[in-house]
Design an enzyme around this catalytic site. Structure first.
Site, mmCIF file in Angstrom:
data_model
loop_
_atom_site.group_PDB
_atom_site.id
_atom_site.type_symbol
_atom_site.label_atom_id
_atom_site.label_comp_id
_atom_site.label_asym_id
_atom_site.label_seq_id
_atom_site.Cartn_x
_atom_site.Cartn_y
_atom_site.Cartn_z
ATOM 1 N N TYR A 1 -0.371 -18.099 -18.204
ATOM 2 C CA TYR A 1 0.869 -18.445 -18.870
ATOM 3 C C TYR A 1 1.951 -19.130 -18.205
ATOM 4 C CZ TYR A 1 5.034 -17.647 -21.726
ATOM 5 O OH TYR A 1 6.315 -17.796 -22.468
ATOM 6 N N ILE A 2 2.412 -18.715 -17.196
ATOM 7 C CA ILE A 2 3.477 -19.271 -16.351
ATOM 8 C C ILE A 2 2.873 -20.258 -15.429
ATOM 9 C CG2 ILE A 2 5.238 -19.115 -14.633
ATOM 10 C CD1 ILE A 2 5.925 -16.030 -15.547
ATOM 11 N N ASP B 1 -7.550 -19.572 -9.459
ATOM 12 C CA ASP B 1 -7.437 -18.448 -10.259
ATOM 13 C C ASP B 1 -8.746 -17.919 -10.840
ATOM 14 O OD1 ASP B 1 -6.802 -16.890 -13.150
ATOM 15 O OD2 ASP B 1 -4.863 -18.261 -13.046
ATOM 16 N N ILE C 1 -7.278 -14.692 -4.753
ATOM 17 C CA ILE C 1 -6.512 -15.083 -3.519
ATOM 18 C C ILE C 1 -6.864 -13.851 -2.510
ATOM 19 C CG2 ILE C 1 -4.680 -15.837 -4.777
ATOM 20 C CD1 ILE C 1 -3.202 -13.182 -4.747
ATOM 21 N N SER D 1 10.297 -11.369 -8.873
ATOM 22 C CA SER D 1 10.578 -10.636 -10.250
ATOM 23 C C SER D 1 11.952 -10.021 -9.997
ATOM 24 C CB SER D 1 9.528 -9.720 -10.371
ATOM 25 O OG SER D 1 9.990 -9.030 -11.654
ATOM 26 N N TYR E 1 4.840 -2.314 -8.974
ATOM 27 C CA TYR E 1 4.854 -3.671 -9.211
ATOM 28 C C TYR E 1 6.296 -4.352 -8.656
ATOM 29 C CZ TYR E 1 5.736 -8.336 -11.539
ATOM 30 O OH TYR E 1 6.096 -9.325 -11.835
ATOM 31 N N LYS F 1 6.523 -7.124 -5.194
ATOM 32 C CA LYS F 1 7.271 -8.293 -5.300
ATOM 33 C C LYS F 1 8.343 -8.457 -4.001
ATOM 34 C CE LYS F 1 5.190 -10.696 -8.400
ATOM 35 N NZ LYS F 1 4.391 -11.895 -8.087
ATOM 36 N N LEU G 1 7.695 -8.570 -25.287
ATOM 37 C CA LEU G 1 8.123 -8.468 -26.691
ATOM 38 C C LEU G 1 7.699 -9.430 -27.448
ATOM 39 C CD1 LEU G 1 10.366 -7.270 -28.666
ATOM 40 C CD2 LEU G 1 11.903 -8.700 -27.640
ATOM 41 N N ILE H 1 11.515 -1.835 -33.106
ATOM 42 C CA ILE H 1 12.564 -1.592 -32.119
ATOM 43 C C ILE H 1 12.654 -0.344 -31.320
ATOM 44 C CG2 ILE H 1 15.129 -1.771 -31.555
ATOM 45 C CD1 ILE H 1 15.233 -3.841 -33.764
ATOM 46 N N ARG I 1 12.813 4.199 -25.136
ATOM 47 C CA ARG I 1 11.727 4.270 -24.207
ATOM 48 C C ARG I 1 12.353 4.777 -22.898
ATOM 49 N NH1 ARG I 1 8.686 -1.270 -23.971
ATOM 50 N NH2 ARG I 1 10.687 -1.696 -23.372
#
Length: 322
Positions: free
Chosen positions: A11-12, A31, A52, A117, A141, A145, A187, A203, A279
């Site tokens: 996506y990015i 990829d 990678i 991130s 995660y 990063k 979201l 929500i 959450r």
């Protein structure tokens, strides 16, 4: 000469590839398609399918395509899932980054823009995060990063690597109808999928210490993000001095309720979101300043919340229709 975009079928990454083309710069994509899509890569852009972690393949790709720099976007990006899969996360994000840097050294490529991130900050105790805010990641995660940033720093000391890292929060919208967010955890796609399937979006918690009781987060348009990746690459090419880290933040943020209101307004689907319990671990507000990136990386919020929703809705409906 070209730039390698790892994860360029995601996506990015696919938006970064398009941003390079808009500046008249060529790119090549590597990829493994674990979360990316071959159809996201524009026609005419060289595509190499592989991991990678395959250092030899990365080095061969760098040489074959006369690559002068790397935008390293590839990685395992699910913070919540990383808690259950820490070894996989470190393998993809830490060992993977070591592999990319080793391949770059082998091929004589000395410029890299790293996709980091905001998870590196964890739950900050300030209203607005800056690059000086202490890092305190709370998931494998986020930790992976941050380690990636350290690897770049240390390779710069050892071998003269020229680098910068960009940290961002919630990336949304679409810059083209051909590419959309396929994450099962974010979201925007969760709300849009619910609306397309006739379900009511939800929500999680409406009793936070925010103006409307719902969490406030930074939402940035993916096309704006892509522009700044390319601006960073161009600065490294020009020999311009860059900060080691930049936040690509909005400076003010949006609440989950504001996102829901925009979803109803833009899509024309009238709904009242279901309110569920909080959450665990969701802070009231996380927003970042983008001042440094605005100064150095052509960063600015070019899209309103309605623009973000409209572009995401249009791209997902186009894919749904197809």
């Amino acid at each position: 000469m070209s730039w390698l975009v790892t994860g360029g079928a995601g996506y990015i990454g696919a938006h970064v590839v398009r941003a390079f083309a808009e500046q008249g710069l060529t790119s090549v994509v590597l990829d493994d398609l674990s979360s990316g899509h071959r159809g996201f890569v524009p026609e005419g852009v060289p595509f190499v399918q592989g991991s990678i972690l395959d250092t030899g393949l990365v080095a061969a790709t760098l040489r074959e395509h006369a690559v002068e720099g790397v935008v390293h976007v590839a990685g395992f990006k699910y913070a919540g899932v990383s808690v259950q899969r820490p070894l996989h996360t470190y393998d993809q994000n830490v060992t993977g980054t070591v592999s990319v840097l080793r391949a770059m050294a082998d091929a004589g490529v000395d410029k890299v823009v790293f996709s980091s991130s905001a998870a590196t900050y964890g739950t900050p105790d300030v209203d607005t995060v800056t690059e000086r805010t202490p890092t305190n990641p709370e998931s494998p995660y986020g930790e992976s990063k941050l380690i990636g940033e350290w690897l770049l720093r240390d390779q710069a000391t050892a071998a003269g690597l020229r680098h910068t890292s960009v940290r961002y929060f919630n990336v949304v919208g679409s810059g083209t109808d051909e590419v959309y967010d396929t994450s099962p955890h974010n979201l925007f796609p969760l709300v849009i999928e619910a609306l397309l399937e006739g379900r009511t979006p939800r929500i999680n918690g409406d009793d936070y210490a925010t103006p409307d009781g719902t969490c406030v987060r930074d939402y940035v348009h993916v096309a704006d993000l892509a522009v700044s990746h390319v601006a960073a690459a161009q600065a490294l090419l020009a020999g311009t001095s860059l900060e080691p880290v930049y936040n690509l933040g909005s400076g003010d943020g949006l609440s989950v309720r504001q996102i829901m209101d925009a979803m109803a307004r833009v899509t024309g689907v009238d709904f009242t979101p279901e309110v569920h319990p909080r959450r665990p671990g969701d802070p009231d507000r996380i927003v970042a300043s983008g001042e440094l990136a605005a100064r150095d990386l052509d960063w600015r919020m070019r899209h309103t919340v309605d623009d973000m929703v409209a572009s995401a809705w249009r791209a997902r409906r186009a894919a749904h229709a197809g």
